[in-house]
Design an enzyme around this catalytic site. Structure first.
Site, PDB file in Angstrom:
ATOM      1  N   GLY A  70       0.901  -1.096  -0.058  1.00  0.00           N
ATOM      2  CA  GLY A  70      -0.107  -0.026  -0.042  1.00  0.00           C
ATOM      3  C   GLY A  70       0.963   1.280  -0.032  1.00  0.00           C
TER       4      GLY A  70
ATOM      5  N   VAL B 114      -0.264   6.355   4.674  1.00  0.00           N
ATOM      6  CA  VAL B 114       0.412   5.441   5.656  1.00  0.00           C
ATOM      7  C   VAL B 114       1.737   4.613   5.285  1.00  0.00           C
ATOM      8  CG1 VAL B 114       0.076   3.769   7.516  1.00  0.00           C
ATOM      9  CG2 VAL B 114      -1.740   5.264   7.010  1.00  0.00           C
ATOM     10  N   GLY B 115       1.507   4.140   4.417  1.00  0.00           N
ATOM     11  CA  GLY B 115       2.658   3.211   3.794  1.00  0.00           C
ATOM     12  C   GLY B 115       3.856   4.132   3.519  1.00  0.00           C
TER      13      GLY B 115
ATOM     14  N   ARG C 295     -11.018   5.151   5.994  1.00  0.00           N
ATOM     15  CA  ARG C 295     -12.495   5.547   6.392  1.00  0.00           C
ATOM     16  C   ARG C 295     -12.938   6.982   5.949  1.00  0.00           C
ATOM     17  NH1 ARG C 295     -13.873   6.110  12.531  1.00  0.00           N
ATOM     18  NH2 ARG C 295     -11.507   6.582  12.528  1.00  0.00           N
TER      19      ARG C 295
ATOM     20  N   ARG D 147     -19.353   1.173   8.841  1.00  0.00           N
ATOM     21  CA  ARG D 147     -18.467  -0.083   8.977  1.00  0.00           C
ATOM     22  C   ARG D 147     -18.419  -1.057   8.379  1.00  0.00           C
ATOM     23  NH1 ARG D 147     -15.072  -1.266  13.759  1.00  0.00           N
ATOM     24  NH2 ARG D 147     -15.192   1.034  14.206  1.00  0.00           N
TER      25      ARG D 147
ATOM     26  N   ASN E 175     -12.288  -3.376   2.569  1.00  0.00           N
ATOM     27  CA  ASN E 175     -11.063  -3.734   3.021  1.00  0.00           C
ATOM     28  C   ASN E 175     -10.563  -5.332   3.220  1.00  0.00           C
ATOM     29  OD1 ASN E 175     -10.034  -1.192   2.611  1.00  0.00           O
ATOM     30  ND2 ASN E 175     -10.077  -0.870   5.023  1.00  0.00           N
TER      31      ASN E 175
ATOM     32  N   VAL F 237      -2.140  -2.929   9.279  1.00  0.00           N
ATOM     33  CA  VAL F 237      -2.442  -1.534   9.844  1.00  0.00           C
ATOM     34  C   VAL F 237      -3.978  -1.057   9.393  1.00  0.00           C
ATOM     35  CG1 VAL F 237      -1.813   1.002   9.683  1.00  0.00           C
ATOM     36  CG2 VAL F 237      -0.067  -0.855   9.563  1.00  0.00           C
TER      37      VAL F 237
ATOM     38  N   ASN G 204      -7.746  -0.702   8.389  1.00  0.00           N
ATOM     39  CA  ASN G 204      -8.859  -0.813   9.361  1.00  0.00           C
ATOM     40  C   ASN G 204     -10.199  -1.313   8.770  1.00  0.00           C
ATOM     41  OD1 ASN G 204      -8.242   0.445  11.660  1.00  0.00           O
ATOM     42  ND2 ASN G 204      -7.597   2.189  10.502  1.00  0.00           N
TER      43      ASN G 204
ATOM     44  N   HIS H 181      -9.378  -1.007  18.334  1.00  0.00           N
ATOM     45  CA  HIS H 181      -8.603   0.094  17.876  1.00  0.00           C
ATOM     46  C   HIS H 181      -9.711   1.298  17.417  1.00  0.00           C
ATOM     47  CE1 HIS H 181      -5.972   3.061  16.075  1.00  0.00           C
ATOM     48  NE2 HIS H 181      -6.320   2.794  14.756  1.00  0.00           N
TER      49      HIS H 181
HETATM   50  N1  APR Z   1      -2.787  -4.281  -2.975  1.00  0.00           N
HETATM   51  C1  APR Z   1      -1.943  -3.640  -3.188  1.00  0.00           C
HETATM   52  N2  APR Z   1      -2.303  -2.266  -2.744  1.00  0.00           N
HETATM   53  C2  APR Z   1      -3.495  -1.874  -2.613  1.00  0.00           C
HETATM   54  C3  APR Z   1      -4.416  -2.890  -2.672  1.00  0.00           C
HETATM   55  C4  APR Z   1      -4.317  -4.177  -2.999  1.00  0.00           C
HETATM   56  N3  APR Z   1      -5.152  -5.034  -3.125  1.00  0.00           N
HETATM   57  N4  APR Z   1      -5.685  -2.123  -2.643  1.00  0.00           N
HETATM   58  C5  APR Z   1      -5.502  -0.785  -2.360  1.00  0.00           C
HETATM   59  N5  APR Z   1      -4.181  -0.790  -2.513  1.00  0.00           N
HETATM   60  C6  APR Z   1      -3.482   0.568  -2.269  1.00  0.00           C
HETATM   61  C7  APR Z   1      -4.047   1.861  -3.006  1.00  0.00           C
HETATM   62  O1  APR Z   1      -3.971   1.702  -4.405  1.00  0.00           O
HETATM   63  C8  APR Z   1      -3.628   3.005  -1.948  1.00  0.00           C
HETATM   64  O2  APR Z   1      -2.122   3.371  -2.741  1.00  0.00           O
HETATM   65  O3  APR Z   1      -3.310   1.033  -0.929  1.00  0.00           O
HETATM   66  C9  APR Z   1      -3.091   2.497  -0.943  1.00  0.00           C
HETATM   67  C10 APR Z   1      -3.910   2.976   0.339  1.00  0.00           C
HETATM   68  O4  APR Z   1      -3.430   4.388   0.357  1.00  0.00           O
HETATM   69  P1  APR Z   1      -4.506   5.370   0.984  1.00  0.00           P
HETATM   70  O5  APR Z   1      -5.734   5.582   0.250  1.00  0.00           O
HETATM   71  O6  APR Z   1      -3.673   6.743   0.900  1.00  0.00           O
HETATM   72  O7  APR Z   1      -4.810   4.960   2.374  1.00  0.00           O
HETATM   73  P2  APR Z   1      -3.871   5.402   3.620  1.00  0.00           P
HETATM   74  O8  APR Z   1      -4.236   6.878   4.286  1.00  0.00           O
HETATM   75  O9  APR Z   1      -2.383   4.998   3.611  1.00  0.00           O
HETATM   76  O10 APR Z   1      -4.557   4.225   4.800  1.00  0.00           O
HETATM   77  C11 APR Z   1      -4.531   3.004   4.546  1.00  0.00           C
HETATM   78  O11 APR Z   1      -4.359   2.432   6.898  1.00  0.00           O
HETATM   79  O12 APR Z   1      -4.719   3.638   8.859  1.00  0.00           O
HETATM   80  C12 APR Z   1      -5.438   2.493   7.949  1.00  0.00           C
HETATM   81  O13 APR Z   1      -7.619   3.030   7.909  1.00  0.00           O
HETATM   82  C13 APR Z   1      -6.361   3.301   7.170  1.00  0.00           C
HETATM   83  O14 APR Z   1      -7.295   1.346   6.278  1.00  0.00           O
HETATM   84  C14 APR Z   1      -6.659   2.467   5.893  1.00  0.00           C
HETATM   85  C15 APR Z   1      -5.045   2.106   5.603  1.00  0.00           C
END
Ligand code: APR
Length: 312
Positions: free
Chosen positions: A9, A13-14, A82, A88, A95, A118, A120, A175
């Site tokens: 991801g 966060v990643g 979220r 929810r 997810n 990580v 949710n 959490h």
């Molecule tokens: N495989 C790989 N990457 C994926 C997949 C998948 N099957 N599905 C989605 N992604 C990637 C998206 O392309 C995106 O780049 O996951 C990333 C999620 O990034 P954001 O939308 O920026 O979300 P982020 O704020 O990083 O949060 C991610 O962490 O804290 C938790 O609640 C939050 O569940 C959420 C997660």
């Protein structure tokens, strides 16, 4: 040779998790995202800061999961954050599908790794990931309590005018908004917090802490928190890489502790090179114990709704 860590991801966060890892030279990292180009682009951008920040950890980006081979830790941040108004149940379903597809690849390419979830809703996703993996429970768990405790300590420190480093806190359960901050283990330099705060003020801070994540979602309008979540995740990574036996709260698989079975929920654990080396069973008053069991029951209900098709 440095350790290798995979981050799944390449969202907020990643990427922040990776930035913290490489800037501290903790490990080489591979960043994977399903969207072609995004992980590659972000990895390249982060790498180009190396001469300035002075790190030699390598970060590569890919959409090819086979590149996670050889990772000792896999951090899953893939999924939707979220959004205001999202139920929810919707989030669990969406997810849940992401975790299912990611775990298929983790099993194939990194079956010896420790997996930190990580995404949710945390406890449900951590349990799902573990259930799909067939890995021992000490190797699949969620990051939640460290973040909830950080938020709690921060709000306490503001109110008390004391450094957050001098505050100790324990937050159990799910959490998020149903978290259970345990008053008898909340202390300022070892002194019970009740010495410093009226019950009303304490209740206010609990309320703020519980809404810690949700209030950020409301302010941002789209997306959710990433600075404190990434710091909390890296705290766990460090304990594993250094085998430091830190006591931290994690969403761990319970197998009878606290009278709870077969679900992941936030409890104190010992974190070291083997992952969760011990689930700590501490004494709780009846109210907190009941709340923990109720949190576990709710998480269990959500897991049941998912109908993963795995063999449990
Ligand atoms: N495989 C790989 N990457 C994926 C997949 C998948 N099957 N599905 C989605 N992604 C990637 C998206 O392309 C995106 O780049 O996951 C990333 C999620 O990034 P954001 O939308 O920026 O979300 P982020 O704020 O990083 O949060 C991610 O962490 O804290 C938790 O609640 C939050 O569940 C959420 C997660």
């Amino acid at each position: 040779m440095k350790n290798k860590i995979a981050v799944i991801g390449a969202g907020f966060v990643g990427t922040m998790v990776i930035q913290r890892i490489i800037e501290n030279n903790m490990a080489d990292v591979v960043l994977v995202d399903i969207v072609e180009g995004i992980a590659q682009g972000k990895a390249l951008d982060m790498s180009q800061a190396a001469p300035i920040e002075g790190f030699d950890a390598l970060v590569t980006g890919t959409s090819d999961f086979s590149e996670i081979r050889g990772s000792s830790i896999v951090i899953i941040t893939a999924g939707l954050p979220r959004t205001p108004g999202m139920t929810r149940e919707d989030l669990v379903k969406k997810n849940g599908a992401v975790i299912t597809s990611v775990m298929e690849r983790v099993i194939r390419f990194a079956s010896g790794a420790i997996v930190i979830v990580v995404t949710n809703p945390l406890d449900v996703m951590a349990h799902l990931a573990w259930k799909l993996s067939g890995f021992p429970p000490e190797r699949v768990f969620g990051m939640g309590g460290v973040l909830d405790e950080a938020r709690f300590k921060y709000f306490l420190s503001l109110e008390l005018g004391v450094s957050p480093r001098d505050i100790e806190a324990l937050v159990l359960g799910s959490h998020g908004e149903a978290m259970i901050p345990v008053e008898r283990y909340t202390k300022v330099k070892g002194i019970p917090v009740s010495n410093f705060l009226s019950p009303d003020k304490y209740a206010d801070i609990i309320e703020k802490t519980k809404r810690g994540g949700a209030s950020i979602v409301e302010l941002l309008k789209s997306g959710s928190a990433w600075h404190a979540p990434s710091a909390s995740t890296v705290e766990m990574v460090e304990a594993i890489l250094r085998d430091s036996k830190r006591m931290m709260s994690a969403s761990a698989m319970l197998e009878g502790q606290y009278g709870i079975e077969n679900i992941h929920i936030g409890v104190p654990v010992i974190l070291g090179a083997g992952g969760i080396e011990k689930v700590c069973e501490i004494s709780l008053n009846d109210t907190d114990l009941e709340a923990l069991r109720e949190a576990a029951r709710i998480a269990r209900e959500m897991v049941d709704q998912l109908k993963t098709g795995s063999h449990e």
